[in-house]
Design a protein around this motif. Structure first.
Motif, PDB file in Angstrom:
ATOM      1  N   GLU A 132      -5.519 -14.782 -32.867  1.00 25.82           N
ATOM      2  CA  GLU A 132      -5.239 -13.793 -31.819  1.00 25.82           C
ATOM      3  C   GLU A 132      -3.815 -13.935 -31.299  1.00 25.82           C
ATOM      4  O   GLU A 132      -3.106 -12.944 -31.124  1.00 25.82           O
ATOM      5  CB  GLU A 132      -6.231 -13.932 -30.670  1.00 25.82           C
ATOM      6  CG  GLU A 132      -6.041 -12.884 -29.602  1.00 25.82           C
ATOM      7  CD  GLU A 132      -7.154 -12.870 -28.575  1.00 25.82           C
ATOM      8  OE1 GLU A 132      -7.233 -11.880 -27.828  1.00 25.82           O
ATOM      9  OE2 GLU A 132      -7.943 -13.830 -28.511  1.00 25.82           O
ATOM     10  N   GLN A 133      -3.371 -15.150 -31.068  1.00 23.03           N
ATOM     11  CA  GLN A 133      -2.018 -15.382 -30.562  1.00 23.03           C
ATOM     12  C   GLN A 133      -0.964 -14.891 -31.547  1.00 23.03           C
ATOM     13  O   GLN A 133      -0.024 -14.189 -31.175  1.00 23.03           O
ATOM     14  CB  GLN A 133      -1.825 -16.871 -30.283  1.00 23.03           C
ATOM     15  CG  GLN A 133      -0.469 -17.210 -29.721  1.00 23.03           C
ATOM     16  CD  GLN A 133      -0.303 -18.707 -29.489  1.00 23.03           C
ATOM     17  OE1 GLN A 133      -1.096 -19.515 -29.950  1.00 23.03           O
ATOM     18  NE2 GLN A 133       0.738 -19.065 -28.769  1.00 23.03           N
ATOM     19  N   LYS A 134      -1.118 -15.232 -32.818  1.00 23.49           N
ATOM     20  CA  LYS A 134      -0.139 -14.828 -33.837  1.00 23.49           C
ATOM     21  C   LYS A 134      -0.100 -13.315 -34.014  1.00 23.49           C
ATOM     22  O   LYS A 134       0.968 -12.717 -34.103  1.00 23.49           O
ATOM     23  CB  LYS A 134      -0.457 -15.488 -35.178  1.00 23.49           C
ATOM     24  CG  LYS A 134      -0.101 -16.942 -35.239  1.00 23.49           C
ATOM     25  CD  LYS A 134      -0.369 -17.481 -36.627  1.00 23.49           C
ATOM     26  CE  LYS A 134       0.075 -18.916 -36.755  1.00 23.49           C
ATOM     27  NZ  LYS A 134      -0.101 -19.412 -38.126  1.00 23.49           N
ATOM     28  N   VAL A 135      -1.267 -12.700 -34.072  1.00 19.33           N
ATOM     29  CA  VAL A 135      -1.330 -11.255 -34.282  1.00 19.33           C
ATOM     30  C   VAL A 135      -0.794 -10.505 -33.063  1.00 19.33           C
ATOM     31  O   VAL A 135      -0.057  -9.528 -33.208  1.00 19.33           O
ATOM     32  CB  VAL A 135      -2.765 -10.817 -34.637  1.00 19.33           C
ATOM     33  CG1 VAL A 135      -2.876  -9.312 -34.699  1.00 19.33           C
ATOM     34  CG2 VAL A 135      -3.193 -11.432 -35.960  1.00 19.33           C
ATOM     35  N   ALA A 136      -1.131 -10.955 -31.864  1.00 22.68           N
ATOM     36  CA  ALA A 136      -0.635 -10.297 -30.646  1.00 22.68           C
ATOM     37  C   ALA A 136       0.886 -10.361 -30.590  1.00 22.68           C
ATOM     38  O   ALA A 136       1.549  -9.366 -30.263  1.00 22.68           O
ATOM     39  CB  ALA A 136      -1.249 -10.935 -29.405  1.00 22.68           C
ATOM     40  N   GLU A 137       1.451 -11.515 -30.926  1.00 27.20           N
ATOM     41  CA  GLU A 137       2.912 -11.662 -30.933  1.00 27.20           C
ATOM     42  C   GLU A 137       3.545 -10.745 -31.976  1.00 27.20           C
ATOM     43  O   GLU A 137       4.558 -10.087 -31.719  1.00 27.20           O
ATOM     44  CB  GLU A 137       3.299 -13.117 -31.202  1.00 27.20           C
ATOM     45  CG  GLU A 137       4.791 -13.352 -31.250  1.00 27.20           C
ATOM     46  CD  GLU A 137       5.508 -13.050 -29.934  1.00 27.20           C
ATOM     47  OE1 GLU A 137       6.721 -12.752 -29.983  1.00 27.20           O
ATOM     48  OE2 GLU A 137       4.875 -13.099 -28.867  1.00 27.20           O
ATOM     49  N   SER A 138       2.951 -10.691 -33.151  1.00 21.61           N
ATOM     50  CA  SER A 138       3.463  -9.819 -34.214  1.00 21.61           C
ATOM     51  C   SER A 138       3.420  -8.357 -33.783  1.00 21.61           C
ATOM     52  O   SER A 138       4.378  -7.609 -33.993  1.00 21.61           O
ATOM     53  CB  SER A 138       2.644 -10.027 -35.490  1.00 21.61           C
ATOM     54  OG  SER A 138       3.135  -9.239 -36.526  1.00 21.61           O
ATOM     55  N   MET A 139       2.330  -7.941 -33.154  1.00 17.68           N
ATOM     56  CA  MET A 139       2.216  -6.553 -32.695  1.00 17.68           C
ATOM     57  C   MET A 139       3.242  -6.256 -31.611  1.00 17.68           C
ATOM     58  O   MET A 139       3.846  -5.187 -31.613  1.00 17.68           O
ATOM     59  CB  MET A 139       0.799  -6.258 -32.212  1.00 17.68           C
ATOM     60  CG  MET A 139      -0.180  -6.124 -33.368  1.00 17.68           C
ATOM     61  SD  MET A 139      -1.841  -5.693 -32.840  1.00 17.68           S
ATOM     62  CE  MET A 139      -1.592  -4.060 -32.130  1.00 17.68           C
ATOM     63  N   ARG A 140       3.446  -7.192 -30.680  1.00 18.52           N
ATOM     64  CA  ARG A 140       4.466  -6.976 -29.625  1.00 18.52           C
ATOM     65  C   ARG A 140       5.831  -6.749 -30.250  1.00 18.52           C
ATOM     66  O   ARG A 140       6.568  -5.853 -29.844  1.00 18.52           O
ATOM     67  CB  ARG A 140       4.514  -8.180 -28.683  1.00 18.52           C
ATOM     68  CG  ARG A 140       3.552  -8.102 -27.539  1.00 18.52           C
ATOM     69  CD  ARG A 140       3.839  -9.143 -26.471  1.00 18.52           C
ATOM     70  NE  ARG A 140       3.671 -10.510 -26.951  1.00 18.52           N
ATOM     71  CZ  ARG A 140       2.515 -11.155 -27.019  1.00 18.52           C
ATOM     72  NH1 ARG A 140       1.412 -10.538 -26.640  1.00 18.52           N
ATOM     73  NH2 ARG A 140       2.456 -12.384 -27.452  1.00 18.52           N
ATOM     74  N   LYS A 141       6.166  -7.567 -31.244  1.00 22.26           N
ATOM     75  CA  LYS A 141       7.475  -7.457 -31.877  1.00 22.26           C
ATOM     76  C   LYS A 141       7.659  -6.134 -32.613  1.00 22.26           C
ATOM     77  O   LYS A 141       8.656  -5.456 -32.424  1.00 22.26           O
ATOM     78  CB  LYS A 141       7.695  -8.611 -32.864  1.00 22.26           C
ATOM     79  CG  LYS A 141       7.975  -9.931 -32.197  1.00 22.26           C
ATOM     80  CD  LYS A 141       8.173 -11.021 -33.237  1.00 22.26           C
ATOM     81  CE  LYS A 141       8.402 -12.354 -32.580  1.00 22.26           C
ATOM     82  NZ  LYS A 141       8.520 -13.428 -33.570  1.00 22.26           N
ATOM     83  N   VAL A 142       6.715  -5.773 -33.449  1.00 23.51           N
ATOM     84  CA  VAL A 142       6.923  -4.587 -34.291  1.00 23.51           C
ATOM     85  C   VAL A 142       6.742  -3.276 -33.553  1.00 23.51           C
ATOM     86  O   VAL A 142       7.369  -2.279 -33.908  1.00 23.51           O
ATOM     87  CB  VAL A 142       6.054  -4.603 -35.578  1.00 23.51           C
ATOM     88  CG1 VAL A 142       6.361  -5.808 -36.426  1.00 23.51           C
ATOM     89  CG2 VAL A 142       4.589  -4.493 -35.273  1.00 23.51           C
ATOM     90  N   PHE A 143       5.909  -3.244 -32.516  1.00 22.88           N
ATOM     91  CA  PHE A 143       5.692  -1.986 -31.804  1.00 22.88           C
ATOM     92  C   PHE A 143       6.649  -1.796 -30.628  1.00 22.88           C
ATOM     93  O   PHE A 143       6.655  -0.749 -29.999  1.00 22.88           O
ATOM     94  CB  PHE A 143       4.247  -1.866 -31.334  1.00 22.88           C
ATOM     95  CG  PHE A 143       3.297  -1.506 -32.442  1.00 22.88           C
ATOM     96  CD1 PHE A 143       3.264  -0.229 -32.959  1.00 22.88           C
ATOM     97  CD2 PHE A 143       2.473  -2.463 -33.008  1.00 22.88           C
ATOM     98  CE1 PHE A 143       2.402   0.113 -33.994  1.00 22.88           C
ATOM     99  CE2 PHE A 143       1.609  -2.150 -34.035  1.00 22.88           C
ATOM    100  CZ  PHE A 143       1.573  -0.858 -34.535  1.00 22.88           C
ATOM    101  N   SER A 144       7.476  -2.781 -30.321  1.00 25.46           N
ATOM    102  CA  SER A 144       8.423  -2.630 -29.212  1.00 25.46           C
ATOM    103  C   SER A 144       9.733  -2.004 -29.652  1.00 25.46           C
ATOM    104  O   SER A 144      10.548  -1.628 -28.833  1.00 25.46           O
ATOM    105  CB  SER A 144       8.704  -3.991 -28.564  1.00 25.46           C
ATOM    106  OG  SER A 144       9.391  -4.828 -29.457  1.00 25.46           O
ATOM    107  N   ASN A 145       9.958  -1.904 -30.948  1.00 24.93           N
ATOM    108  CA  ASN A 145      11.229  -1.352 -31.467  1.00 24.93           C
ATOM    109  C   ASN A 145      11.298   0.126 -31.319  1.00 24.93           C
ATOM    110  O   ASN A 145      10.486   0.889 -31.391  1.00 24.93           O
ATOM    111  CB  ASN A 145      11.432  -1.739 -32.926  1.00 24.93           C
ATOM    112  CG  ASN A 145      11.623  -3.247 -33.065  1.00 24.93           C
ATOM    113  OD1 ASN A 145      12.032  -3.899 -32.133  1.00 24.93           O
ATOM    114  ND2 ASN A 145      11.302  -3.754 -34.207  1.00 24.93           N
TER     115      ASN A 145
END
Length: 92
Positions: free
Chosen positions: A79-92
């Protein structure tokens, strides 16, 4: 089965959101050996002990992952890894 549910707001176009979702899927596929395929605006993924979907909306991406018994021990890390990945890619 333990569930992981993550909703990430975004302001991307549908095309850019789909590209961002594909980045998340590619990372999941590499790290967890998942197979991924698109069904409209829903990216479905699975492997033994894991199944889920990433659904793209106009202003948010909703991820739902179901973990089997053996994978449930890693739920917090996943959950931690996926949430961080989603924050990064969807914030651009």
């Amino acid at each position: 089965m333990p569930d992981i549910s993550i909703t990430q707001p975004h302001s991307l176009s549908q095309t850019d959101a789909r590209a961002a979702a594909q980045k998340v899927a590619d990372k999941l596929a590499r790290e967890y050996g998942l197979t991924c395929n698109w069904d409209g605006d829903v990216l479905r993924f699975a492997r033994s002990g894991v199944e889920g979907a990433l659904t793209l909306g106009e202003r948010q991406a909703a991820l739902r992952i179901k973990l089997g018994f053996l994978m449930s021990a890693f739920a917090a890390t996943i959950e931690q890894k996926v949430a961080e990945s989603m924050r990064k890619v969807f914030s651009n």
